[in-house]
Design a protein around this motif. Structure first.
Motif, short mmCIF file in Angstrom:
data_model
loop_
_atom_site.label_atom_id
_atom_site.label_comp_id
_atom_site.label_asym_id
_atom_site.label_seq_id
_atom_site.Cartn_x
_atom_site.Cartn_y
_atom_site.Cartn_z
N GLY A 115 0.83 -1.19 0.00
CA GLY A 115 0.00 0.00 0.00
C GLY A 115 0.87 1.24 0.00
N THR A 116 0.28 2.37 0.37
CA THR A 116 1.02 3.62 0.41
C THR A 116 1.29 4.01 1.86
OG1 THR A 116 -0.91 5.08 0.56
CG2 THR A 116 -0.22 4.36 -1.65
N GLY A 117 2.15 5.00 2.01
CA GLY A 117 2.41 5.54 3.34
C GLY A 117 1.21 6.25 3.92
N GLU A 211 2.28 9.05 -0.69
CA GLU A 211 1.82 8.36 -1.89
C GLU A 211 2.97 7.72 -2.66
OE1 GLU A 211 0.89 11.25 -5.33
OE2 GLU A 211 0.81 12.52 -3.53
N HIS A 212 4.21 8.16 -2.41
CA HIS A 212 5.37 7.61 -3.12
C HIS A 212 6.13 6.57 -2.31
CE1 HIS A 212 5.32 11.60 -5.55
NE2 HIS A 212 4.55 10.68 -6.10
N LEU A 213 5.68 6.31 -1.08
CA LEU A 213 6.26 5.25 -0.27
C LEU A 213 5.37 4.01 -0.39
CD1 LEU A 213 7.19 7.14 3.03
CD2 LEU A 213 8.68 6.65 1.08
N VAL A 214 5.95 2.87 -0.72
CA VAL A 214 5.21 1.61 -0.75
C VAL A 214 5.44 0.92 0.58
CG1 VAL A 214 4.86 -0.58 -1.93
CG2 VAL A 214 5.51 1.44 -3.25
N VAL A 215 4.38 0.78 1.36
CA VAL A 215 4.47 0.24 2.72
C VAL A 215 3.60 -1.01 2.82
CG1 VAL A 215 4.17 0.77 5.18
CG2 VAL A 215 4.83 2.59 3.59
#
Length: 325
Positions: A115-117, A211-215
């Motif tokens: 998902g996203t951050g 939105e640019h971190l994949v978590v």
């Protein structure tokens, strides 16, 4: 000047049909995706410019909307290859790229799972992932990045930003959104003390938003997306971006693990704080209310109280010593 075409689902399907090997519905093409006719194609964001599209469950198609964006995308494709060996998180890989319209580029990337951050909190182990990211960016050779067209950007003036934030805070106070007295913690001498030091420019992602971190659901940071805005510049900008995305405490802990000292950490904290006050004040009176929940969340993240704020003075022999890449 000819106006650029507007990408639609049909645009995406035609492009994907040309990229992926045609076969029976449900079969896999040469890039591992299903036959183009059976692919689920949908925009990543329903509002705004629809330039990023999910293509099935394993790919993302990014379309440059203008020639400036196309130039950034060409540079980004080369930069990702340079960055990948230095960082412990995934950097998207392009399985196909070219032009979707005259002079306008595209890249079909593998999708990084997660998902996203904005959807998942970052765990303590995830903070170590972020530390590895920040540390890895310090190791990217600046000359190699410049050879790819990555530009050098001068550090922002924290005092100029502070003055803008003071004016913005007064507007937020009238709307009962923010207590302007909180900005008094940053004085003009304090802003001068936190000025960027010479010879500290490193590769900066410059858009480390949630939105640019994949978590992943367990809080690990699995990847970082969108390297199109990367510059050689002030590392405090990425610390500031993380403060907005995951909170000031997590951002400072990650930066400290990466080897950054108190000065760049506090500078990043105050860049984030001033930015959030200014951005919320700019959007509050506008009808773009959809942005307000995110801006308020970023404001809350940036203004988390952290222990490092008690550091108000730096020893002369420490100046810049812990900031060299």
């Amino acid at each position: 000047m000819t106006q650029a075409p507007t990408p639609t689902a049909d645009t995406v399907r035609r492009l994907v049909r040309a990229l992926l090997k045609e076969g029976e519905e449900g079969t896999k093409g040469r890039n591992g995706a299903g036959g183009a006719a059976g692919l689920d194609v949908r925009p990543v964001r329903e509002s705004g410019e629809q330039c990023t599209w999910w293509v099935g469950s394993r790919h993302v198609l990014r379309l440059a909307p203008d020639r400036d964006a196309a130039a950034r995308q060409r540079r980004e494709l080369r930069l990702r290859d340079l960055v990948r060996p230095h960082v412990p998180v995934a950097v998207p890989t392009s399985v196909a790229h070219g032009e979707w319209a005259p002079g306008l580029t595209y890249t079909l990337d593998t999708r990084v799972p997660g998902g996203t951050g904005e959807e998942h909190d970052v765990s303590a182990v995830g903070e170590a992932d972020l530390a590895g990211l920040l540390g890895g960016l310090r190791e990217v050779p600046p000359r190699q990045a410049e050879a790819l067209g990555v530009s050098r950007t001068a550090p922002r003036s924290l005092e100029t930003l502070r003055r803008r934030a003071v004016a913005a805070a007064a507007r937020l106070a009238r709307a009962d959104e923010f207590d302007p007295a909180r900005l008094q913690q940053l004085t003009p001498p304090g802003a001068a003390q936190l000025a960027a030091q010479p010879a500290t420019a490193v590769l900066v992602h410059h858009a480390l938003r949630g939105e640019h971190l994949v978590v992943s659901p367990d809080g690990r940071v699995r990847g970082v997306l969108d390297w199109s805005r990367a510059v050689l510049g002030d590392p405090a900008e990425d610390i500031a971006g993380l403060a907005l995305a995951v909170g000031s405490g997590a951002a400072v802990r990650a930066a400290t693990l990466a080897g950054y000292g108190a000065r760049p950490c506090l500078r990043g904290l105050w860049l984030a704080r001033c930015d959030t006050v200014i951005h919320l004040a700019e959007h509050l009176p506008t009808p773009r209310t959809a942005l307000l929940p995110l801006l308020r969340t970023q404001l809350r993240h940036a203004w988390e109280a952290i222990l490092l704020e008690r550091v108000t003075e730096f020893r002369e022999d420490d100046d810049g010593a812990d900031e060299e890449p």
